[in-house]
Design a protein around this motif. Structure first.
Motif, PDB file in Angstrom:
ATOM      1  N   TRP A  95       0.825  -1.211   0.000  1.00  0.00           N
ATOM      2  CA  TRP A  95       0.000   0.000   0.000  1.00  0.00           C
ATOM      3  C   TRP A  95       0.854   1.253   0.000  1.00  0.00           C
ATOM      4  CZ3 TRP A  95      -4.628   0.162  -1.614  1.00  0.00           C
ATOM      5  CH2 TRP A  95      -5.477  -0.928  -1.452  1.00  0.00           C
ATOM      6  N   ARG A  96       1.991   1.204   0.683  1.00  0.00           N
ATOM      7  CA  ARG A  96       2.881   2.365   0.662  1.00  0.00           C
ATOM      8  C   ARG A  96       3.429   2.601  -0.750  1.00  0.00           C
ATOM      9  NH1 ARG A  96       3.911   4.397   5.530  1.00  0.00           N
ATOM     10  NH2 ARG A  96       3.642   3.069   7.370  1.00  0.00           N
ATOM     11  N   GLU A  97       3.754   1.511  -1.427  1.00  0.00           N
ATOM     12  CA  GLU A  97       4.255   1.637  -2.795  1.00  0.00           C
ATOM     13  C   GLU A  97       3.174   2.230  -3.696  1.00  0.00           C
ATOM     14  OE1 GLU A  97       6.231  -1.123  -6.336  1.00  0.00           O
ATOM     15  OE2 GLU A  97       5.644  -2.005  -4.415  1.00  0.00           O
ATOM     16  N   ARG A  98       1.921   1.749  -3.525  1.00  0.00           N
ATOM     17  CA  ARG A  98       0.830   2.290  -4.328  1.00  0.00           C
ATOM     18  C   ARG A  98       0.615   3.774  -4.039  1.00  0.00           C
ATOM     19  NH1 ARG A  98      -3.888  -2.411  -4.031  1.00  0.00           N
ATOM     20  NH2 ARG A  98      -2.710  -4.050  -5.092  1.00  0.00           N
ATOM     21  N   ARG A 161      -8.091  13.857 -10.920  1.00  0.00           N
ATOM     22  CA  ARG A 161      -9.059  13.573  -9.859  1.00  0.00           C
ATOM     23  C   ARG A 161      -9.036  12.087  -9.472  1.00  0.00           C
ATOM     24  NH1 ARG A 161     -12.393  17.246 -12.819  1.00  0.00           N
ATOM     25  NH2 ARG A 161     -13.391  15.481 -13.887  1.00  0.00           N
ATOM     26  N   THR A 162      -8.913  11.217 -10.497  1.00  0.00           N
ATOM     27  CA  THR A 162      -8.875   9.777 -10.225  1.00  0.00           C
ATOM     28  C   THR A 162      -7.650   9.412  -9.391  1.00  0.00           C
ATOM     29  OG1 THR A 162     -10.023   9.306 -12.301  1.00  0.00           O
ATOM     30  CG2 THR A 162      -8.828   7.487 -11.270  1.00  0.00           C
ATOM     31  N   LEU A 163      -6.508   9.969  -9.764  1.00  0.00           N
ATOM     32  CA  LEU A 163      -5.275   9.682  -9.018  1.00  0.00           C
ATOM     33  C   LEU A 163      -5.374  10.211  -7.590  1.00  0.00           C
ATOM     34  CD1 LEU A 163      -2.632  10.495 -11.766  1.00  0.00           C
ATOM     35  CD2 LEU A 163      -3.128   8.245 -10.803  1.00  0.00           C
ATOM     36  N   ASP A 164      -6.003  11.347  -7.433  1.00  0.00           N
ATOM     37  CA  ASP A 164      -6.163  11.905  -6.092  1.00  0.00           C
ATOM     38  C   ASP A 164      -7.046  10.994  -5.233  1.00  0.00           C
ATOM     39  OD1 ASP A 164      -5.766  14.082  -4.198  1.00  0.00           O
ATOM     40  OD2 ASP A 164      -7.904  14.448  -4.446  1.00  0.00           O
ATOM     41  N   GLU A 165      -8.099  10.439  -5.839  1.00  0.00           N
ATOM     42  CA  GLU A 165      -8.970   9.516  -5.112  1.00  0.00           C
ATOM     43  C   GLU A 165      -8.219   8.240  -4.745  1.00  0.00           C
ATOM     44  OE1 GLU A 165     -12.233   8.930  -7.724  1.00  0.00           O
ATOM     45  OE2 GLU A 165     -13.125  10.918  -7.372  1.00  0.00           O
ATOM     46  N   ARG A 166      -7.388   7.736  -5.662  1.00  0.00           N
ATOM     47  CA  ARG A 166      -6.602   6.524  -5.356  1.00  0.00           C
ATOM     48  C   ARG A 166      -5.621   6.790  -4.228  1.00  0.00           C
ATOM     49  NH1 ARG A 166      -5.075   4.337 -11.465  1.00  0.00           N
ATOM     50  NH2 ARG A 166      -7.195   3.725 -12.062  1.00  0.00           N
ATOM     51  N   LEU A 167      -5.024   7.974  -4.234  1.00  0.00           N
ATOM     52  CA  LEU A 167      -4.076   8.321  -3.181  1.00  0.00           C
ATOM     53  C   LEU A 167      -4.769   8.355  -1.831  1.00  0.00           C
ATOM     54  CD1 LEU A 167      -1.307   9.236  -2.251  1.00  0.00           C
ATOM     55  CD2 LEU A 167      -1.933  11.581  -2.877  1.00  0.00           C
ATOM     56  N   LYS A 168      -5.962   8.955  -1.798  1.00  0.00           N
ATOM     57  CA  LYS A 168      -6.714   8.999  -0.546  1.00  0.00           C
ATOM     58  C   LYS A 168      -7.077   7.594  -0.082  1.00  0.00           C
ATOM     59  CE  LYS A 168      -8.744  13.579  -1.340  1.00  0.00           C
ATOM     60  NZ  LYS A 168     -10.001  14.324  -1.612  1.00  0.00           N
ATOM     61  N   ALA A 169      -7.472   6.718  -1.048  1.00  0.00           N
ATOM     62  CA  ALA A 169      -7.822   5.337  -0.697  1.00  0.00           C
ATOM     63  C   ALA A 169      -6.609   4.587  -0.155  1.00  0.00           C
ATOM     64  CB  ALA A 169      -8.392   4.615  -1.913  1.00  0.00           C
ATOM     65  N   ALA A 170      -5.436   4.807  -0.767  1.00  0.00           N
ATOM     66  CA  ALA A 170      -4.219   4.132  -0.311  1.00  0.00           C
ATOM     67  C   ALA A 170      -3.856   4.572   1.103  1.00  0.00           C
ATOM     68  CB  ALA A 170      -3.064   4.436  -1.270  1.00  0.00           C
ATOM     69  N   ARG A 171      -3.979   5.867   1.380  1.00  0.00           N
ATOM     70  CA  ARG A 171      -3.685   6.354   2.725  1.00  0.00           C
ATOM     71  C   ARG A 171      -4.676   5.795   3.748  1.00  0.00           C
ATOM     72  NH1 ARG A 171      -2.495  12.641   0.940  1.00  0.00           N
ATOM     73  NH2 ARG A 171      -0.295  12.349   0.354  1.00  0.00           N
ATOM     74  N   SER A 172      -5.948   5.692   3.339  1.00  0.00           N
ATOM     75  CA  SER A 172      -6.955   5.122   4.233  1.00  0.00           C
ATOM     76  C   SER A 172      -6.649   3.659   4.535  1.00  0.00           C
ATOM     77  CB  SER A 172      -8.342   5.251   3.587  1.00  0.00           C
ATOM     78  OG  SER A 172      -9.320   4.624   4.396  1.00  0.00           O
ATOM     79  N   ASN A 173      -6.214   2.914   3.509  1.00  0.00           N
ATOM     80  CA  ASN A 173      -5.869   1.497   3.713  1.00  0.00           C
ATOM     81  C   ASN A 173      -4.665   1.354   4.631  1.00  0.00           C
ATOM     82  OD1 ASN A 173      -7.750  -0.170   2.284  1.00  0.00           O
ATOM     83  ND2 ASN A 173      -6.990   0.693   0.397  1.00  0.00           N
ATOM     84  N   LEU A 174      -3.717   2.268   4.524  1.00  0.00           N
ATOM     85  CA  LEU A 174      -2.556   2.218   5.409  1.00  0.00           C
ATOM     86  C   LEU A 174      -2.986   2.403   6.868  1.00  0.00           C
ATOM     87  CD1 LEU A 174       0.190   4.202   3.476  1.00  0.00           C
ATOM     88  CD2 LEU A 174       0.186   1.781   4.066  1.00  0.00           C
ATOM     89  N   ARG A 175      -3.892   3.354   7.091  1.00  0.00           N
ATOM     90  CA  ARG A 175      -4.368   3.556   8.460  1.00  0.00           C
ATOM     91  C   ARG A 175      -5.123   2.325   8.959  1.00  0.00           C
ATOM     92  NH1 ARG A 175      -5.396   8.769   6.281  1.00  0.00           N
ATOM     93  NH2 ARG A 175      -7.567   8.223   5.849  1.00  0.00           N
ATOM     94  N   PHE A 176      -5.911   1.689   8.059  1.00  0.00           N
ATOM     95  CA  PHE A 176      -6.647   0.476   8.445  1.00  0.00           C
ATOM     96  C   PHE A 176      -5.678  -0.655   8.788  1.00  0.00           C
ATOM     97  CE2 PHE A 176      -8.372  -3.656   7.136  1.00  0.00           C
ATOM     98  CZ  PHE A 176      -9.462  -3.737   8.000  1.00  0.00           C
TER      99      PHE A 176
END
Length: 211
Positions: A95-98, A161-176
């Motif tokens: 997830w960090r790599e993503r 916008r799509t990349l920004d959404e993916r970045l937010k999702a990746a950060r959320s997964n890291l916190r999870f």
């Protein structure tokens, strides 16, 4: 002085039979532990007793059996902790790599948007300054190129916008994943503590009964 009488043939035979029975039970216990390890199944007093076809009392009262089960449980707990830690580390690294890839792609898209907008401005300036001198064909070509660039900007904006959404999702997964690691570590610690407490309590109860 009175000398203790040697055990009779029947007593000796009974003692030998008990020893053979105990040795056979111990062999089954060792085999059960080995099978549980091969199957990567959870090792516990109940699981070993069921696989070895012996009672839990035997596992608690026989020193060799109790030591074998305790050792196997401790090793299994350590292996589970290491496996979970490795798995969570691998997921976290992925997830960090993503997240890093998404950030790099986002920066590249923003840079290209800026470049395209600058180019559009230059073309519009050329149209205004040289419109009187350019042919209709040249004006049409520049207008077409300008339209294409605008479409490209819209496309890059959508990708941004799509990349920004993916970045937010990746950060959320890291916190999870961080919360999941903490939860798994707490559950492993609680399970090990409860099993050890139950074993100690049962052993104390049997010692009291023996006394």
């Amino acid at each position: 002085m009175t000398t203790a009488a040697a055990p009779g043939p029947r007593t000796a035979a009974a003692q030998a039979a008990r020893r053979r029975k105990t040795e056979t039970a111990l062999q089954r216990v060792h085999q059960a532990i080995a099978r549980l390890r091969r199957e990567k199944a959870r090792i516990s007093v109940a699981a070993v007793a069921r696989r070895a076809d012996v009672s839990r009392t035997f596992l608690y009262d026989n020193p060799e059996a109790r030591t074998s089960v305790d050792t196997a449980m401790a090793e299994a707990g350590e292996r589970r902790s290491q496996t979970l830690a490795a798995l969570d580390s691998e997921r976290e690294a992925t997830w960090r790599e993503r997240a890093l890839n998404a950030e790099e792609a986002l920066k590249a898209a923003q840079a290209e948007i800026l470049t395209q907008r600058t180019r559009i401005g230059e073309l519009l300036g050329q149209i205004r300054d040289l419109q009187a001198e350019w042919t209709e064909e040249a004006l049409q070509r520049i207008t077409t190129e300008n339209t294409t660039l605008k479409q490209r900007v819209r496309q890059l904006t959508a990708e941004n916008r799509t990349l920004d959404e993916r970045l937010k999702a990746a950060r959320s997964n890291l916190r999870f994943q961080d919360r999941r690691i903490a939860d798994l570590e707490a559950r492993i610690l609680d399970s090990t503590t409860e099993e050890a407490a139950a074993t100690a309590a049962h052993a104390r109860a049997h010692r009291k009964e023996g006394n």
